[in-house]
Design a protein around this motif. Structure first.
Motif, short mmCIF file in Angstrom:
data_model
loop_
_atom_site.label_atom_id
_atom_site.label_comp_id
_atom_site.label_asym_id
_atom_site.label_seq_id
_atom_site.Cartn_x
_atom_site.Cartn_y
_atom_site.Cartn_z
N ARG A 174 2.15 1.89 -3.42
CA ARG A 174 1.06 2.29 -4.34
C ARG A 174 0.68 3.75 -4.10
N GLU A 175 0.56 4.13 -2.84
CA GLU A 175 0.18 5.50 -2.51
C GLU A 175 1.27 6.49 -2.93
N LYS A 234 6.17 2.94 -13.02
CA LYS A 234 4.83 3.34 -13.46
C LYS A 234 4.93 3.82 -14.90
N GLY A 266 1.20 6.74 -6.66
CA GLY A 266 -0.10 7.07 -7.25
C GLY A 266 -0.64 5.94 -8.10
N VAL A 268 -3.19 3.24 -8.88
CA VAL A 268 -4.59 2.91 -8.59
C VAL A 268 -5.00 1.80 -9.56
N PRO A 269 -6.17 1.17 -9.34
CA PRO A 269 -6.61 0.16 -10.30
C PRO A 269 -6.57 0.71 -11.72
N SER A 270 -6.12 -0.09 -12.65
CA SER A 270 -5.97 0.22 -14.07
C SER A 270 -4.69 0.97 -14.40
N THR A 271 -3.88 1.32 -13.39
CA THR A 271 -2.59 1.94 -13.67
C THR A 271 -1.68 0.87 -14.27
N THR A 292 -4.46 9.32 -14.05
CA THR A 292 -5.32 8.52 -13.20
C THR A 292 -6.78 8.79 -13.49
N ARG A 293 -7.62 7.93 -13.02
CA ARG A 293 -9.06 8.04 -13.24
C ARG A 293 -9.60 9.39 -12.76
N LYS A 294 -9.11 9.86 -11.62
CA LYS A 294 -9.58 11.12 -11.06
C LYS A 294 -9.34 12.26 -12.06
N ARG A 300 0.82 -1.22 0.00
CA ARG A 300 0.00 0.00 0.00
C ARG A 300 0.85 1.27 0.00
#
Length: 73
Positions: free
Chosen positions: A14-15, A38, A18, A20-23, A44-46, A11
């Motif tokens: 990941r944090e 990465k 950045g 997130v799912p689909s990265t 990202t989705r956001k 975690r």
């Protein structure tokens, strides 16, 4: 590592990155070491959804839209 070759990214990592799912990520081998990188690409989705903010052109109130989504209207 699972029998399918899948790994769990902690975690904190990941944090920090950045992720997130689909990265999408790559594993890069260099001098006998493997690095998680990465992938550059779509944000990202956001960020993706923030580009769409204010794009809707429906001339309905929030209450009218909610009634449609709930099946009330």
């Amino acid at each position: 590592m699972t029998t399918k070759g899948q790994v769990t990214i902690p975690r904190a990592i990941r944090e920090k990155l950045g992720i997130v799912p689909s990265t999408e990520v790559d594993f890069v081998e260099e001098n006998g070491r493997v690095y998680l990188v990465k992938k550059a690409g779509p944000a990202t989705r956001k960020h993706t959804f923030s580009k769409l903010r204010g794009v809707a052109t429906v001339n309905m109130t929030t209450d009218e839209i909610m009634a449609l989504t709930r099946g009330d209207g």
